[in-house]
Design a protein around this motif. Structure first.
Motif, PDB file in Angstrom:
ATOM      1  N   GLN A  87       0.842  -1.185   0.000  1.00 19.70           N
ATOM      2  CA  GLN A  87       0.000   0.000   0.000  1.00 19.70           C
ATOM      3  C   GLN A  87       0.885   1.245   0.000  1.00 19.70           C
ATOM      4  O   GLN A  87       1.662   1.471   0.916  1.00 19.70           O
ATOM      5  CB  GLN A  87      -0.875  -0.023   1.255  1.00 19.70           C
ATOM      6  CG  GLN A  87      -1.931   1.030   1.338  1.00 19.70           C
ATOM      7  CD  GLN A  87      -2.807   0.816   2.576  1.00 19.70           C
ATOM      8  OE1 GLN A  87      -2.547  -0.052   3.393  1.00 19.70           O
ATOM      9  NE2 GLN A  87      -3.836   1.623   2.716  1.00 19.70           N
ATOM     10  N   CYS A  88       0.784   2.054  -1.052  1.00 14.74           N
ATOM     11  CA  CYS A  88       1.658   3.216  -1.207  1.00 14.74           C
ATOM     12  C   CYS A  88       0.846   4.505  -1.311  1.00 14.74           C
ATOM     13  O   CYS A  88      -0.319   4.498  -1.703  1.00 14.74           O
ATOM     14  CB  CYS A  88       2.522   3.063  -2.453  1.00 14.74           C
ATOM     15  SG  CYS A  88       3.573   1.595  -2.455  1.00 14.74           S
ATOM     16  N   THR A  89       1.479   5.603  -0.963  1.00 11.01           N
ATOM     17  CA  THR A  89       0.828   6.902  -1.041  1.00 11.01           C
ATOM     18  C   THR A  89       1.902   7.976  -1.162  1.00 11.01           C
ATOM     19  O   THR A  89       3.089   7.685  -1.158  1.00 11.01           O
ATOM     20  CB  THR A  89      -0.060   7.142   0.194  1.00 11.01           C
ATOM     21  OG1 THR A  89      -0.834   8.336  -0.007  1.00 11.01           O
ATOM     22  CG2 THR A  89       0.770   7.291   1.464  1.00 11.01           C
ATOM     23  N   GLY A  90       1.479   9.230  -1.305  1.00  8.68           N
ATOM     24  CA  GLY A  90       2.424  10.342  -1.319  1.00  8.68           C
ATOM     25  C   GLY A  90       2.997  10.674  -2.681  1.00  8.68           C
ATOM     26  O   GLY A  90       3.994  11.399  -2.767  1.00  8.68           O
ATOM     27  N   MET A 178      -2.145   1.920  -4.786  1.00  6.38           N
ATOM     28  CA  MET A 178      -2.030   3.316  -4.356  1.00  6.38           C
ATOM     29  C   MET A 178      -3.293   3.734  -3.614  1.00  6.38           C
ATOM     30  O   MET A 178      -3.856   4.799  -3.835  1.00  6.38           O
ATOM     31  CB  MET A 178      -1.801   4.222  -5.566  1.00  6.38           C
ATOM     32  CG  MET A 178      -0.546   3.927  -6.362  1.00  6.38           C
ATOM     33  SD  MET A 178       0.993   4.320  -5.507  1.00  6.38           S
ATOM     34  CE  MET A 178       0.886   6.081  -5.323  1.00  6.38           C
ATOM     35  N   SER A 180      -4.441   4.705  -0.150  1.00  7.11           N
ATOM     36  CA  SER A 180      -3.791   5.103   1.106  1.00  7.11           C
ATOM     37  C   SER A 180      -4.678   4.945   2.333  1.00  7.11           C
ATOM     38  O   SER A 180      -4.182   4.953   3.455  1.00  7.11           O
ATOM     39  CB  SER A 180      -3.343   6.558   1.004  1.00  7.11           C
ATOM     40  OG  SER A 180      -4.422   7.402   0.654  1.00  7.11           O
ATOM     41  N   THR A 181      -5.995   4.813   2.155  1.00  6.60           N
ATOM     42  CA  THR A 181      -6.942   4.839   3.278  1.00  6.60           C
ATOM     43  C   THR A 181      -6.628   6.089   4.116  1.00  6.60           C
ATOM     44  O   THR A 181      -6.784   7.188   3.630  1.00  6.60           O
ATOM     45  CB  THR A 181      -6.880   3.539   4.099  1.00  6.60           C
ATOM     46  OG1 THR A 181      -6.809   2.420   3.196  1.00  6.60           O
ATOM     47  CG2 THR A 181      -8.147   3.366   4.944  1.00  6.60           C
ATOM     48  N   CYS A 183      -3.505   6.215   5.959  1.00  8.57           N
ATOM     49  CA  CYS A 183      -2.104   6.129   6.396  1.00  8.57           C
ATOM     50  C   CYS A 183      -1.312   7.375   6.016  1.00  8.57           C
ATOM     51  O   CYS A 183      -0.299   7.689   6.659  1.00  8.57           O
ATOM     52  CB  CYS A 183      -1.442   4.867   5.853  1.00  8.57           C
ATOM     53  SG  CYS A 183      -1.198   4.842   4.066  1.00  8.57           S
ATOM     54  N   HIS A 184      -1.755   8.122   5.000  1.00  7.36           N
ATOM     55  CA  HIS A 184      -1.037   9.336   4.606  1.00  7.36           C
ATOM     56  C   HIS A 184      -1.069  10.388   5.713  1.00  7.36           C
ATOM     57  O   HIS A 184      -0.162  11.219   5.813  1.00  7.36           O
ATOM     58  CB  HIS A 184      -1.612   9.901   3.312  1.00  7.36           C
ATOM     59  CG  HIS A 184      -3.055  10.294   3.397  1.00  7.36           C
ATOM     60  ND1 HIS A 184      -4.073   9.370   3.481  1.00  7.36           N
ATOM     61  CD2 HIS A 184      -3.652  11.512   3.422  1.00  7.36           C
ATOM     62  CE1 HIS A 184      -5.230   9.999   3.538  1.00  7.36           C
ATOM     63  NE2 HIS A 184      -5.000  11.290   3.516  1.00  7.36           N
ATOM     64  N   SER A 203      -0.262  16.294   6.802  1.00  7.29           N
ATOM     65  CA  SER A 203      -0.531  15.116   5.978  1.00  7.29           C
ATOM     66  C   SER A 203       0.198  15.201   4.647  1.00  7.29           C
ATOM     67  O   SER A 203       0.308  16.281   4.054  1.00  7.29           O
ATOM     68  CB  SER A 203      -2.034  15.000   5.742  1.00  7.29           C
ATOM     69  OG  SER A 203      -2.323  13.976   4.813  1.00  7.29           O
ATOM     70  N   ASP A 206      -2.634  11.996  -0.544  1.00  8.83           N
ATOM     71  CA  ASP A 206      -3.269  10.679  -0.433  1.00  8.83           C
ATOM     72  C   ASP A 206      -3.286   9.970  -1.775  1.00  8.83           C
ATOM     73  O   ASP A 206      -3.450  10.598  -2.819  1.00  8.83           O
ATOM     74  CB  ASP A 206      -4.699  10.826   0.098  1.00  8.83           C
ATOM     75  CG  ASP A 206      -5.566  11.708  -0.790  1.00  8.83           C
ATOM     76  OD1 ASP A 206      -6.177  11.195  -1.737  1.00  8.83           O
ATOM     77  OD2 ASP A 206      -5.637  12.933  -0.534  1.00  8.83           O
ATOM     78  N   GLY A 207      -3.118   8.648  -1.733  1.00  5.42           N
ATOM     79  CA  GLY A 207      -3.228   7.834  -2.945  1.00  5.42           C
ATOM     80  C   GLY A 207      -2.443   8.410  -4.108  1.00  5.42           C
ATOM     81  O   GLY A 207      -1.244   8.678  -4.011  1.00  5.42           O
TER      82      GLY A 207
END
Length: 326
Positions: A87-90, A178, A180-181, A183-184, A203, A206-207
């Motif tokens: 799971q990735c984000t940013g 991608m 993020s739910t 977590c970002h 923050s 996201d996603g």
């Protein structure tokens, strides 16, 4: 080195002050990216082995196809499908930070890497002119600007290459997503400031959404930016957008929103969701929660009552770009 703790947490790829070109900077970033992904996969595989050995999921295994047929637990390769997703984000935060350094340090030479590093280290305290120069004079992701979007595409593709196909413990492999739910929000809480002008503990994006407030050319430009990346490579992507309620008062406005969604999907988008609420209402709900008990917002893959969310999650929704037109 983690700038908040001063501890060495990854491999050494050189002092950024010594980099002579953007390509040299990006190669160092890519090396760090691959190292971190490999560490993540090692840890994930270890955790999966521990669950399979010491914490089997008996009830879950009963209701998942093929666990009984295979005589194996859910965590031990019993299910029909055994892929893992990281799971990735940013993407927006990373892209805009790289765009800042590429444009201002290496191309226009408006300021040095040393100046940026010192400003980031002190959370831009006393450096508001520098910060506003970055925010207002840098090509940012989400505006249908190929300068920034090409960086996003490169980061996304390199992230995909770093993850996709790496073996897991169950005979299959890891893939990218991608989604993020929330977590970002946490990642931002434990991060210092970043070169794109984002302040410490705020923050991150996201996603696959743009950085908060950085998409200034409207929602159509956002979807054009996001669909430059091949979202089919991912197990899922996330795009959040926020509109003023006044933008959707007429039937023709609802049709425009529908066309925006259809256009996003036609161009290869995966997942888009909306909040229809103005900033003033969100602030009022914080001040007088009893008057806004029924205020629902879309946070990530779920909706929640605004006043049931903690202050960090509330602020993340407030910080999203408030679109006034299509």
């Amino acid at each position: 080195v983690n700038p908040l703790t001063g501890k060495q947490v990854s491999i050494k790829t050189g002092d950024p002050r010594d980099f002579k070109s953007y390509n040299e900077l990006y190669e160092a970033f890519k090396t760090q990216l691959n190292y971190i992904v490999n560490q993540k996969i090692l840890v994930s595989n270890y955790i999966d082995r521990m669950f399979a050995k010491y914490s089997p999921a008996t009830f879950l295994s009963v209701v998942i196809d093929d666990c009984i047929t295979n005589g194996k637990d859910y965590y031990n390769g019993g299910p029909r499908y055994n892929t893992n997703y990281i799971q990735c984000t940013g993407l927006g935060t990373v892209t805009d930070s790289l765009s800042t350094l590429k444009k201002h340090v290496f191309e226009k030479k408006n300021f040095s890497m040393d100046i940026i590093l010192k400003a980031v280290a002190k959370n831009f305290e006393g450096e508001e002119i520098l910060r506003q120069t970055i925010i207002n004079n840098t090509p940012f992701y989400g505006n249908d600007d190929d300068y920034a979007d090409s960086i996003a595409l490169q980061v996304y593709n390199d992230l995909f290459e770093a993850i996709d196909g790496k073996p897991n413990t169950k005979g299959e492999s890891f893939h990218l997503n991608m989604l993020s739910t929330t977590c970002h929000v946490y990642f931002g809480k434990v991060m210092g400031a970043t070169p794109n002008g984002r302040l410490a503990h705020k923050s991150i994006s996201d996603g696959t959404s743009p950085s908060h407030g950085c998409d200034t050319n409207g929602p159509s430009a956002v979807i054009k930016s996001l669909t430059k990346i091949d979202q089919v490579k991912s197990g899922g992507t996330l795009l959040n957008q926020r509109f003023l309620p006044s933008l959707l008062k007429r039937d023709e406005d609802i049709m425009k929103l529908g066309n925006l969604v259809r256009s996003y999907f036609a161009l290869g988008g995966h997942h888009i969701q909306f909040n229809i609420v103005d900033t003033a209402t969100l602030y009022a709900a914080q001040e007088n929660p009893e008057d806004y008990k029924d205020l629902l917002v879309r946070m990530a893959g779920y909706s929640d009552y605004f006043n049931d969310m903690n202050a960090d999650l509330q602020q993340e929704v407030i910080d999203r770009t408030e679109n006034e037109s299509f």
